[in-house]
Design a protein around this motif. Sequence first.
Motif, mmCIF file in Angstrom:
data_model
loop_
_atom_site.group_PDB
_atom_site.id
_atom_site.type_symbol
_atom_site.label_atom_id
_atom_site.label_comp_id
_atom_site.label_asym_id
_atom_site.label_seq_id
_atom_site.Cartn_x
_atom_site.Cartn_y
_atom_site.Cartn_z
ATOM 1 N N TRP A 1 6.920 -18.946 -70.207
ATOM 2 C CA TRP A 1 7.063 -19.981 -71.223
ATOM 3 C C TRP A 1 5.681 -20.290 -71.801
ATOM 4 N N SER B 1 3.960 -21.096 -66.981
ATOM 5 C CA SER B 1 3.480 -21.330 -68.340
ATOM 6 C C SER B 1 2.173 -20.596 -68.591
ATOM 7 N N VAL C 1 2.786 -22.193 -74.137
ATOM 8 C CA VAL C 1 2.340 -23.452 -74.736
ATOM 9 C C VAL C 1 1.777 -23.128 -76.122
ATOM 10 N N HIS D 1 -0.888 -20.093 -72.034
ATOM 11 C CA HIS D 1 -1.268 -20.512 -73.381
ATOM 12 C C HIS D 1 -1.033 -19.361 -74.358
ATOM 13 N N ILE E 1 7.080 -23.907 -75.170
ATOM 14 C CA ILE E 1 6.932 -25.284 -74.700
ATOM 15 C C ILE E 1 6.345 -26.091 -75.864
ATOM 16 N N LYS F 1 -0.528 -23.070 -66.864
ATOM 17 C CA LYS F 1 -1.032 -22.719 -68.211
ATOM 18 C C LYS F 1 -2.120 -21.641 -68.168
ATOM 19 N N LYS G 1 8.956 -29.012 -61.641
ATOM 20 C CA LYS G 1 7.678 -28.526 -62.160
ATOM 21 C C LYS G 1 6.581 -28.801 -61.147
ATOM 22 N N ASP H 1 3.536 -24.733 -63.634
ATOM 23 C CA ASP H 1 2.919 -25.083 -64.923
ATOM 24 C C ASP H 1 1.402 -25.103 -64.789
#
Length: 235
Positions: free
Chosen positions: A107, A84, A109, A86, A149, A60, A31, A58
């Motif tokens: 992925w 990632s 969150v 949101h 996640i 977000k 990550k 990652d």
Amino acid sequence: MTELIVALDVDTVHEAQAILQELKGTVTWYKVGLRLFTAHGKRAVDLVRRYDGKVFLDLKFHDIPQTVAHAVQEAQKLGAAALSLHLSGGAQMLSAAAAVRPRPKLWGVTVLTSLAAKDLSFLRPRASVPVLVRNLARMGWVNGIEGTICSARDVAALRKSLPHLDMRFITPGIRPAAGALDDQKRVMTPAEAARLGINYIVVGRPITKAAHRLKAAQAVLAEMRQAAADALEKP
Ligand code: C5P
């Protein structure tokens, strides 16, 4: 099969390289998060790839649909294997990201575990965090997001309330049975995560701060393999 992602939560490329050097051939996924990426950007990603590692970027993402779609394209060019975003960015943002081809795995969150109902009340009075998590996970899935996640402790409830969705789960907050908790509270062991069929676990300090990182990573992998083997043997 549960895969291990080692969180490169360090400040320098030099420190990241020492971890990669020690874990090469044993750990595939790493990550690269806000800390390392803000400091070193593409250099950090290139470094992981030089060690044949796969990068989970990652960062977000959370912005208007067009901006996020462009950022997903750039992450693809950068060589990220997953990134990632949101889920609270909304259905249009998610579907715009998912429409990019080719692209890394996406992925989502759900609700940051640092937020409790009272922190969310300005946005949603009387918010129920489990309901928000479930609704966000479902919205992600229907808009083309491959993974959720969340806390490993939420996976069983999500599977139960959304049984029709073939969702991947990516969970931090994993601690080997014998290890320190650091600042994590609601933890799960690698064996428990493997038994639950969680797809990817994210582990940072128990490996990166260990005196012998390779042994620490091998112990996590062995614990998961053993749990998977035990599950196979059960009638
Ligand atoms: O060192 P540790 O194993 O606690 O690191 C876990 C990684 O997962 C860190 O990169 C941290 O930012 C991330 N994370 C977390 N808890 C969450 C969400 C993300 O620990 N709820």
